[in-house]
Write a protein that holds these residues in place. Structure first.
Motif, PDB file in Angstrom:
ATOM      1  N   TYR A 137       3.162  11.058  19.008  1.00  0.00           N
ATOM      2  CA  TYR A 137       4.090  10.123  19.664  1.00  0.00           C
ATOM      3  C   TYR A 137       3.679   9.901  21.126  1.00  0.00           C
ATOM      4  O   TYR A 137       3.640   8.777  21.614  1.00  0.00           O
ATOM      5  CB  TYR A 137       5.523  10.662  19.581  1.00  0.00           C
ATOM      6  N   LEU A 138       3.326  11.006  21.800  1.00  0.00           N
ATOM      7  CA  LEU A 138       2.896  10.867  23.206  1.00  0.00           C
ATOM      8  C   LEU A 138       1.576  10.109  23.307  1.00  0.00           C
ATOM      9  O   LEU A 138       1.365   9.311  24.212  1.00  0.00           O
ATOM     10  CB  LEU A 138       2.789  12.240  23.876  1.00  0.00           C
ATOM     11  N   ARG A 139       0.687  10.364  22.344  1.00  0.00           N
ATOM     12  CA  ARG A 139      -0.575   9.608  22.341  1.00  0.00           C
ATOM     13  C   ARG A 139      -0.294   8.117  22.251  1.00  0.00           C
ATOM     14  O   ARG A 139      -0.906   7.307  22.955  1.00  0.00           O
ATOM     15  CB  ARG A 139      -1.415   9.962  21.119  1.00  0.00           C
ATOM     16  N   ALA A 140       0.641   7.769  21.355  1.00  0.00           N
ATOM     17  CA  ALA A 140       0.976   6.348  21.174  1.00  0.00           C
ATOM     18  C   ALA A 140       1.580   5.788  22.462  1.00  0.00           C
ATOM     19  O   ALA A 140       1.234   4.685  22.900  1.00  0.00           O
ATOM     20  CB  ALA A 140       1.935   6.190  20.003  1.00  0.00           C
ATOM     21  N   ARG A 141       2.451   6.554  23.078  1.00  0.00           N
ATOM     22  CA  ARG A 141       3.040   6.087  24.348  1.00  0.00           C
ATOM     23  C   ARG A 141       1.967   5.924  25.414  1.00  0.00           C
ATOM     24  O   ARG A 141       2.005   4.993  26.211  1.00  0.00           O
ATOM     25  CB  ARG A 141       4.106   7.079  24.851  1.00  0.00           C
TER      26      ARG A 141
END
Ligand SMILES: N[C@@H](CCC(=O)N[C@@H](CS)C(=O)NCC(=O)O)C(=O)O
Length: 283
Positions: A120-124
């Motif tokens: 999720y953080l990678r996507a953000r």
């Protein structure tokens, strides 16, 4: 006058090689290596990739090219003729954001990892890296290259400049609001790709003080109702400015001056400058 100064090309007065701290970094990377970085010492897109190479201690050879006089060696690797261009095991690659992801994939054992483990953080991170390239960088250039329309009164010219100034300021604020509360980096204690992606423009914000009357980022205690966001911005910017890899990939300021002078006069002929004039996205 050198032969470079006599050419008619508007970007011909470019200093040919890195100077200052960056010159030492270049000198340490002259030997052939499986990875070659075709670079321009002055280029913020190059600096994104250069930071990752330095941080991760990836062996690389640095080759200085002038992308405004595109040598055949560059065009063979990158038909767009832009730096950074990479050659890895004989295969070319370009586009700074793509190259950054590639380095993470190909050198997973080279710490630090610049991608958070949480998907999720990678996507953000990707959302906000895209925000930098598609929103902040164009705003930076609209402000830097701003010229009042012919026949404008002083008041109209001032209002026009203020509009593009506020546009950039607003985008930096939007970015800062997304940061981890503590920091100092976007996602917390460790830097990630999104930090590398914006860092080169942060260390080039001085151009607005020099040519455009200042960007107006509020100083300590001066951010009014937005003080929390600006305090967070200042903490992040300080971390960027103090980072060893950032300092060691910067040349002496005097050599950036003639380059940015041309942007400030809206006379630069780079693809970025032309895209800005024509309202097109980052090339
Ligand atoms: N989208 C490219 C942009 C690279 C770029 O514009 N590089 C500039 C130097 S800072 C360049 O090579 N300019 C050559 C030209 O404008 O012809 C990336 O992210 O790598």
């Amino acid at each position: 006058m050198t032969s470079q100064q006599t050419t008619n090309h508007p970007d011909a007065n470019l200093h040919p090689v890195a100077t200052g701290p960056a010159a030492h970094t270049v000198a340490a990377h002259t030997s052939p290596a499986p990875l070659t970085l075709y670079a321009g010492w002055f280029c913020p897109f190059v600096q994104r990739v250069w930071l990752a190479l330095e941080e991760k201690k990836i062996p690389y050879q640095y080759i200085e090219v002038n992308p405004y006089h595109k040598p055949a060696s560059l065009l063979q690797l990158n038909p767009r003729g832009l730096v950074p261009t990479l050659e890895h095991d004989g295969r070319p690659l370009y586009e700074s954001n793509v190259v950054l992801e590639f380095l993470e994939d190909v050198y997973p054992d080279h710490a630090p990892s610049f991608r958070p483990s949480d998907p999720y953080l990678r996507a953000r991170g990707r959302i906000w890296s895209d925000f930098v390239t598609s929103r902040i960088v164009p705003s930076y250039h609209r402000f830097l290259q701003y010229q009042p329309p012919e026949g404008s009164s002083a008041e109209e010219a001032g209002a026009g400049l203020d509009r593009v100034r506020k546009e950039l300021l607003g985008r930096l604020k939007e970015f800062a609001k997304e940061m981890d509360g503590e920091g100092p980096w976007f996602f917390g204690q460790e830097p990630s790709l999104v930090d590398l992606v914006l860092a080169p423009w942060v260390v080039r914000l001085w151009v607005f003080d020099h040519w455009k009357g200042g960007l107006g980022i509020p100083g300590e205690g001066q951010g009014g109702e937005d003080e929390g966001v600006w305090a967070r911005w200042r903490k992040w910017a300080k971390a960027v400015e103090e980072r060893k890899s950032v300092r060691e990939t910067m040349s002496d300021k005097e050599h950036y001056m003639p380059i940015y002078q041309r942007y400030a006069d809206n006379k630069a002929m780079s693809e970025m400058a032309k895209a800005t004039r024509e309202g097109r996205p980052v090339p």
